[in-house]
Design a protein around this motif. Structure first.
Motif, PDB file in Angstrom:
ATOM      1  N   ALA A  25     -26.481 -50.015 -83.224  1.00  0.00           N
ATOM      2  CA  ALA A  25     -25.633 -50.953 -83.941  1.00  0.00           C
ATOM      3  C   ALA A  25     -24.393 -51.299 -83.123  1.00  0.00           C
ATOM      4  CB  ALA A  25     -25.211 -50.352 -85.282  1.00  0.00           C
ATOM      5  N   CYS A  26     -23.921 -52.516 -83.295  1.00  0.00           N
ATOM      6  CA  CYS A  26     -22.690 -52.953 -82.647  1.00  0.00           C
ATOM      7  C   CYS A  26     -21.894 -53.742 -83.674  1.00  0.00           C
ATOM      8  CB  CYS A  26     -23.047 -53.830 -81.445  1.00  0.00           C
ATOM      9  SG  CYS A  26     -21.630 -54.371 -80.471  1.00  0.00           S
ATOM     10  N   ILE A  27     -20.631 -53.420 -83.815  1.00  0.00           N
ATOM     11  CA  ILE A  27     -19.774 -54.120 -84.771  1.00  0.00           C
ATOM     12  C   ILE A  27     -18.593 -54.672 -83.989  1.00  0.00           C
ATOM     13  CG2 ILE A  27     -18.316 -53.852 -86.828  1.00  0.00           C
ATOM     14  CD1 ILE A  27     -20.228 -51.595 -87.719  1.00  0.00           C
ATOM     15  N   SER A  28     -18.352 -55.976 -84.111  1.00  0.00           N
ATOM     16  CA  SER A  28     -17.307 -56.621 -83.315  1.00  0.00           C
ATOM     17  C   SER A  28     -15.973 -56.652 -84.045  1.00  0.00           C
ATOM     18  CB  SER A  28     -17.695 -58.077 -83.013  1.00  0.00           C
ATOM     19  OG  SER A  28     -18.970 -58.138 -82.446  1.00  0.00           O
ATOM     20  N   ASP A  29     -14.906 -56.669 -83.270  1.00  0.00           N
ATOM     21  CA  ASP A  29     -13.584 -57.007 -83.785  1.00  0.00           C
ATOM     22  C   ASP A  29     -13.131 -56.179 -84.985  1.00  0.00           C
ATOM     23  OD1 ASP A  29     -12.083 -58.778 -82.382  1.00  0.00           O
ATOM     24  OD2 ASP A  29     -13.106 -60.543 -83.131  1.00  0.00           O
ATOM     25  N   ALA A  30     -13.313 -54.871 -84.890  1.00  0.00           N
ATOM     26  CA  ALA A  30     -12.918 -54.007 -85.999  1.00  0.00           C
ATOM     27  C   ALA A  30     -11.402 -53.925 -86.100  1.00  0.00           C
ATOM     28  CB  ALA A  30     -13.486 -52.606 -85.790  1.00  0.00           C
ATOM     29  N   VAL A  31     -10.897 -53.824 -87.329  1.00  0.00           N
ATOM     30  CA  VAL A  31      -9.465 -53.598 -87.540  1.00  0.00           C
ATOM     31  C   VAL A  31      -9.217 -52.307 -88.319  1.00  0.00           C
ATOM     32  CG1 VAL A  31      -8.850 -56.039 -87.410  1.00  0.00           C
ATOM     33  CG2 VAL A  31      -9.451 -55.052 -89.618  1.00  0.00           C
ATOM     34  N   GLY A  32     -10.304 -51.648 -88.725  1.00  0.00           N
ATOM     35  CA  GLY A  32     -10.153 -50.388 -89.454  1.00  0.00           C
ATOM     36  C   GLY A  32     -11.409 -49.548 -89.308  1.00  0.00           C
ATOM     37  N   LEU A  33     -11.195 -48.235 -89.284  1.00  0.00           N
ATOM     38  CA  LEU A  33     -12.302 -47.324 -89.008  1.00  0.00           C
ATOM     39  C   LEU A  33     -12.045 -46.074 -89.838  1.00  0.00           C
ATOM     40  CD1 LEU A  33     -14.403 -47.751 -86.692  1.00  0.00           C
ATOM     41  CD2 LEU A  33     -12.924 -46.417 -85.232  1.00  0.00           C
ATOM     42  N   THR A  34     -13.007 -45.682 -90.674  1.00  0.00           N
ATOM     43  CA  THR A  34     -12.824 -44.433 -91.406  1.00  0.00           C
ATOM     44  C   THR A  34     -14.100 -43.606 -91.316  1.00  0.00           C
ATOM     45  OG1 THR A  34     -13.510 -45.509 -93.447  1.00  0.00           O
ATOM     46  CG2 THR A  34     -11.150 -45.301 -93.099  1.00  0.00           C
ATOM     47  N   HIS A  35     -13.940 -42.309 -91.493  1.00  0.00           N
ATOM     48  CA  HIS A  35     -15.089 -41.413 -91.439  1.00  0.00           C
ATOM     49  C   HIS A  35     -14.979 -40.396 -92.556  1.00  0.00           C
ATOM     50  CE1 HIS A  35     -17.436 -37.914 -89.983  1.00  0.00           C
ATOM     51  NE2 HIS A  35     -18.266 -38.868 -89.658  1.00  0.00           N
ATOM     52  N   ASP A  36     -15.978 -40.425 -93.467  1.00  0.00           N
ATOM     53  CA  ASP A  36     -15.987 -39.397 -94.523  1.00  0.00           C
ATOM     54  C   ASP A  36     -17.434 -38.932 -94.662  1.00  0.00           C
ATOM     55  OD1 ASP A  36     -17.190 -41.572 -95.615  1.00  0.00           O
ATOM     56  OD2 ASP A  36     -15.939 -41.683 -97.417  1.00  0.00           O
ATOM     57  N   GLY A  37     -17.965 -38.461 -93.540  1.00  0.00           N
ATOM     58  CA  GLY A  37     -19.404 -38.175 -93.500  1.00  0.00           C
ATOM     59  C   GLY A  37     -20.118 -39.389 -92.937  1.00  0.00           C
ATOM     60  N   ASP A  38     -19.934 -40.527 -93.583  1.00  0.00           N
ATOM     61  CA  ASP A  38     -20.404 -41.801 -93.035  1.00  0.00           C
ATOM     62  C   ASP A  38     -19.239 -42.545 -92.418  1.00  0.00           C
ATOM     63  OD1 ASP A  38     -23.062 -41.577 -93.786  1.00  0.00           O
ATOM     64  OD2 ASP A  38     -22.641 -42.348 -95.813  1.00  0.00           O
ATOM     65  N   TRP A  39     -19.576 -43.412 -91.485  1.00  0.00           N
ATOM     66  CA  TRP A  39     -18.555 -44.268 -90.904  1.00  0.00           C
ATOM     67  C   TRP A  39     -18.450 -45.566 -91.693  1.00  0.00           C
ATOM     68  CZ3 TRP A  39     -15.245 -43.096 -87.055  1.00  0.00           C
ATOM     69  CH2 TRP A  39     -15.542 -41.979 -86.262  1.00  0.00           C
ATOM     70  N   THR A  40     -17.238 -46.036 -91.860  1.00  0.00           N
ATOM     71  CA  THR A  40     -17.037 -47.365 -92.424  1.00  0.00           C
ATOM     72  C   THR A  40     -16.153 -48.140 -91.455  1.00  0.00           C
ATOM     73  OG1 THR A  40     -17.146 -46.497 -94.655  1.00  0.00           O
ATOM     74  CG2 THR A  40     -16.160 -48.678 -94.407  1.00  0.00           C
ATOM     75  N   VAL A  41     -16.578 -49.335 -91.127  1.00  0.00           N
ATOM     76  CA  VAL A  41     -15.827 -50.166 -90.198  1.00  0.00           C
ATOM     77  C   VAL A  41     -15.400 -51.426 -90.934  1.00  0.00           C
ATOM     78  CG1 VAL A  41     -15.887 -51.383 -87.998  1.00  0.00           C
ATOM     79  CG2 VAL A  41     -17.225 -49.285 -88.287  1.00  0.00           C
ATOM     80  N   ARG A  42     -14.115 -51.742 -90.847  1.00  0.00           N
ATOM     81  CA  ARG A  42     -13.587 -52.914 -91.527  1.00  0.00           C
ATOM     82  C   ARG A  42     -13.295 -53.997 -90.497  1.00  0.00           C
ATOM     83  NH1 ARG A  42     -10.479 -54.634 -96.014  1.00  0.00           N
ATOM     84  NH2 ARG A  42      -8.546 -55.674 -95.390  1.00  0.00           N
ATOM     85  N   ARG A  43     -13.720 -55.216 -90.787  1.00  0.00           N
ATOM     86  CA  ARG A  43     -13.466 -56.310 -89.849  1.00  0.00           C
ATOM     87  C   ARG A  43     -13.326 -57.627 -90.609  1.00  0.00           C
ATOM     88  NH1 ARG A  43     -18.002 -59.568 -88.159  1.00  0.00           N
ATOM     89  NH2 ARG A  43     -16.690 -59.988 -86.374  1.00  0.00           N
ATOM     90  N   PRO A  44     -12.568 -58.561 -90.023  1.00  0.00           N
ATOM     91  CA  PRO A  44     -12.476 -59.875 -90.654  1.00  0.00           C
ATOM     92  C   PRO A  44     -13.736 -60.693 -90.361  1.00  0.00           C
ATOM     93  CG  PRO A  44     -11.103 -59.784 -88.675  1.00  0.00           C
ATOM     94  CD  PRO A  44     -11.737 -58.438 -88.814  1.00  0.00           C
ATOM     95  N   VAL A  45     -14.130 -61.509 -91.318  1.00  0.00           N
ATOM     96  CA  VAL A  45     -15.172 -62.512 -91.067  1.00  0.00           C
ATOM     97  C   VAL A  45     -14.630 -63.869 -91.508  1.00  0.00           C
ATOM     98  CG1 VAL A  45     -17.267 -61.115 -91.075  1.00  0.00           C
ATOM     99  CG2 VAL A  45     -16.277 -61.812 -93.241  1.00  0.00           C
ATOM    100  N   TYR A  46     -15.359 -64.926 -91.217  1.00  0.00           N
ATOM    101  CA  TYR A  46     -14.861 -66.284 -91.480  1.00  0.00           C
ATOM    102  C   TYR A  46     -13.428 -66.403 -90.957  1.00  0.00           C
ATOM    103  CZ  TYR A  46     -18.901 -66.596 -94.549  1.00  0.00           C
ATOM    104  OH  TYR A  46     -20.175 -66.568 -95.046  1.00  0.00           O
TER     105      TYR A  46
END
Ligand code: FAD
Lengths: 323, 259
Positions: A115-136
């Protein structure tokens, strides 16, 4: 226990600031989650990068020193980083969303089939990773979870705050194993544009001019304020399409997306496509003679007035403050 | 020479996204859809190469529902592409970058293209990965963010935008190029050409037709959320512009602490 790898990008010996931002954020995540932070540095020579990477939170610094890493090459960089991920198996590889990073991140993910996720502005890990990014272009945000690992995340410059600490990382050599890699595309030469200016997407302050500047000769007003602030100079599409400045200055949905600490919009109405490229700026200032211009709806501070009076006066005042 | 153009239909840039609270999806039913503006540079570049002479055939390739046909006809075929392949398969709804790239690569493998052109990114997902992933899947070199393209004999030279300048890249063909503003000025379709475009071949295929299992996503969407709310604008008022500028500088320095 997430182990986070951070790609240290350098051009001509200068490390991109986003690398320190990513290391600082990785340190915060690792401190909370109990993993390690690794820096992977591709360059012809080590320089003082390892010490600096340590000071920004790296537990280990992998130096892949090779003359091949003098001029950027997608295939060589991509292969080296993919080999690194295969060998060391970090949970995630962070790559700054710079011209080089945006080119190499999908290349690495393609090689790894990950997997590749572009332009992330936030990253959290609580067992799983969550990546936050702007779209549109920032009209909304999405939270994504990658399946499996390692995965690659492009990180937007200025999304994370730099934190320096005392401490040094352990330094290890990493053999990039480039034998037999024959790139079918190579950079023949690099041409500098108008040198010495601050790059838009990395700038902490951006001053942009819109159609309100009335002609190419007045863009100088924008550049002077930018220079005084140590800022990058941007523009609306109206100014670019009129041929007043080069398209590399365009901010917006079909231009650069910027997220500086301070964005000053001068003579820009605030069309939705322009807002899309700068609405995540931390502090927005609007200077416009029309009190009803939509730009004021997202601005934090505003002056309703003629930019030909206000901008030079602001340049003077900033000059005084900066001494 | 065979050129493929990868094109995507996206919500118009005027689109407002109304998301009062976090949600698992965006309601996109009311969106007006257009050709991704960056893909228009790819289409235009292909057409310019064709116009420069020689045997050139341009195939536009896209993934999307039935409704993409209108965009393909108007913005690809009517401006000079020769034919189109459209992958329409409900299994690809919500496909991520890796899945989309796998499907496009499968379509591209059916023919041998010398040059593949696409936009540097689509203005909806803004991820800028698909072109590069496609090149990697096909084992082809790529040049991204290209603002000038010159074809040679079995090779190309491309100018690629980087911070504060450009890289001049040489690549052997076949190759993939992702297009940036500055490369050209996309033409608009004329009404007669839109009429004529209806007669150009437009093939619709499914994953099964391509001999492909619909690829699994590598990234799952959790939620969409509105951008963080912004406070009220504080208008700085004064009798003289100089006084307003002085007060603004003070506020930025002392209150916002940004200068
Ligand atoms: C597909 C598409 C993509 C687009 N992408 C982008 C993009 O990436 N970026 C972008 O910017 N736009 C983009 N646009 C264009 C956008 O819709 C607007 O047309 C553009 O942003 C307007 O630029 P502007 O604000 O400079 O000009 P205008 O809208 O003309 O506004 C000029 C402003 O200057 C003010 N003004 C005039 N004189 C003065 C003065 N003396 N002092 C102070 N204020 C003054 C006026 O009050 C007005 O508000 C896109 C459009 C489309 C269709």
């Amino acid at each position: 226990m997430p182990n986070i790898a951070v790609f240290i990008e350098q051009r001509d010996g200068a490390v991109k600031k986003v690398a320190w931002q990513m290391l600082s954020e990785a340190r915060r995540l690792a401190d909370a989650g109990g993993g390690e932070v690794w820096a992977i540095h591709l360059a012809p020579a080590a320089g003082d990068v390892a010490a600096k990477a340590g000071a920004h939170g790296a537990d280990k610094v992998f130096n892949a020193m090779d003359d091949a890493f003098t001029t950027y090459n997608s295939e060589l960089w991509g292969t080296a980083l993919a080999n690194f991920c295969r060998e060391k198996s970090p949970d995630v590889l962070l790559v700054g969303s710079t011209a080089l990073g945006k080119d190499v991140a999908p290349k690495v993910a393609g090689k790894l089939g990950c997997a590749c996720i572009s332009d992330a502005v936030g990253l959290t890990h609580d067992g799983d990773w969550t990546v936050r990014r702007p779209v549109y272009a920032g009209k909304c945000f999405v939270e994504l979870t990658p399946t499996g690992g390692p995965f690659v995340v492009g990180v937007r410059p200025n999304a994370f705050v730099i934190e320096e600490k005392a401490g040094a990382g352990a330094v290890e050599d990493f053999a990039a194993s480039l034998d037999g890699v024959e790139p079918k595309a190579t950079v023949a030469r690099v041409e500098a544009g108008d040198g010495g200016k601050v790059e838009l997407t990395e700038a902490e302050v951006v001053v942009s001019g819109g159609r309100g500047i009335k002609g190419p000769e007045n863009y100088e007003l924008i550049e002077k304020l930018a220079e005084t602030l140590g800022a990058a100079a941007g523009a609306s599409r109206a100014v670019v399409d009129a041929g007043w400045v080069d398209y590399s200055h365009q901010v917006g949905q079909t231009g650069k997306t910027v997220g500086p600490n301070l964005y000053i919009a001068c003579g820009i109405s605030g069309a939705i496509q322009h807002l899309a490229g700068m609405s995540s700026s931390k502090c927005i200032v609007a200077i416009n003679k029309d009190a009803n211009a939509p730009i004021f709806k997202i601005a934090d501070y505003g002056i309703v007035g003629d930019l030909f009076d206000v901008v030079p006066a602001l340049t003077d005042e900033v000059g005084k403050l900066k001494g | 020479m065979k050129i493929a153009v990868l094109a995507k239909q996206v919500p118009d840039s005027e689109t407002r996204i109304n998301l009062p609270a976090p949600a698992p999806e965006i309601d996109d039913s009311g969106f007006t859809r257009v050709l991704n503006p960056y893909d228009a540079y790819a289409v235009e570049e292909a057409v310019k190469i064709k116009e420069a002479g020689g045997e050139v055939e341009i195939t536009a390739i896209t993934i999307g529902p039935e409704t993409v046909k209108e965009t393909v006809k108007k913005d690809c075929l009517a401006v000079g592409c020769d034919k189109a392949v459209i992958v329409t398969d409900p299994a690809l709804d919500g496909a991520d970058e890796a899945a989309v790239a796998s499907v496009l690569a499968a379509v591209l493998q059916k023919e041998s293209y010398d040059l593949i052109l696409c936009g540097l990114k689509a203005i909806d997902d803004d991820s800028g990965q698909v072109g590069i992933l496609v090149a990697e899947k096909l084992g082809l070199p790529h040049v991204s963010v290209v603002t000038k393209l010159t074809l040679g004999d079995g090779s190309l030279e491309a100018e690629r935008e980087i911070e504060g300048g450009k890289e001049i890249v040489n690549a052997s063909l076949p190759a993939l190029v992702t297009c940036q503003k500055g490369l050209n000025e996309p033409r608009l379709p004329s009404l007669p050409n839109i009429m004529k475009a209806g007669a150009k071949p437009m093939e619709t295929v499914t994953c099964a037709d391509l001999g492909l299992e619909p690829p699994a996503n590598l990234v799952q969407v959790k939620t969409y959320s509105p951008p963080p709310a912004r406070g009220e604008c504080r208008l700085v008022e004064a009798d003289e512009p100089a006084a307003a500028a002085k007060e603004l500088a003070r506020l930025l320095n002392e209150e916002a602490k940004v200068i």
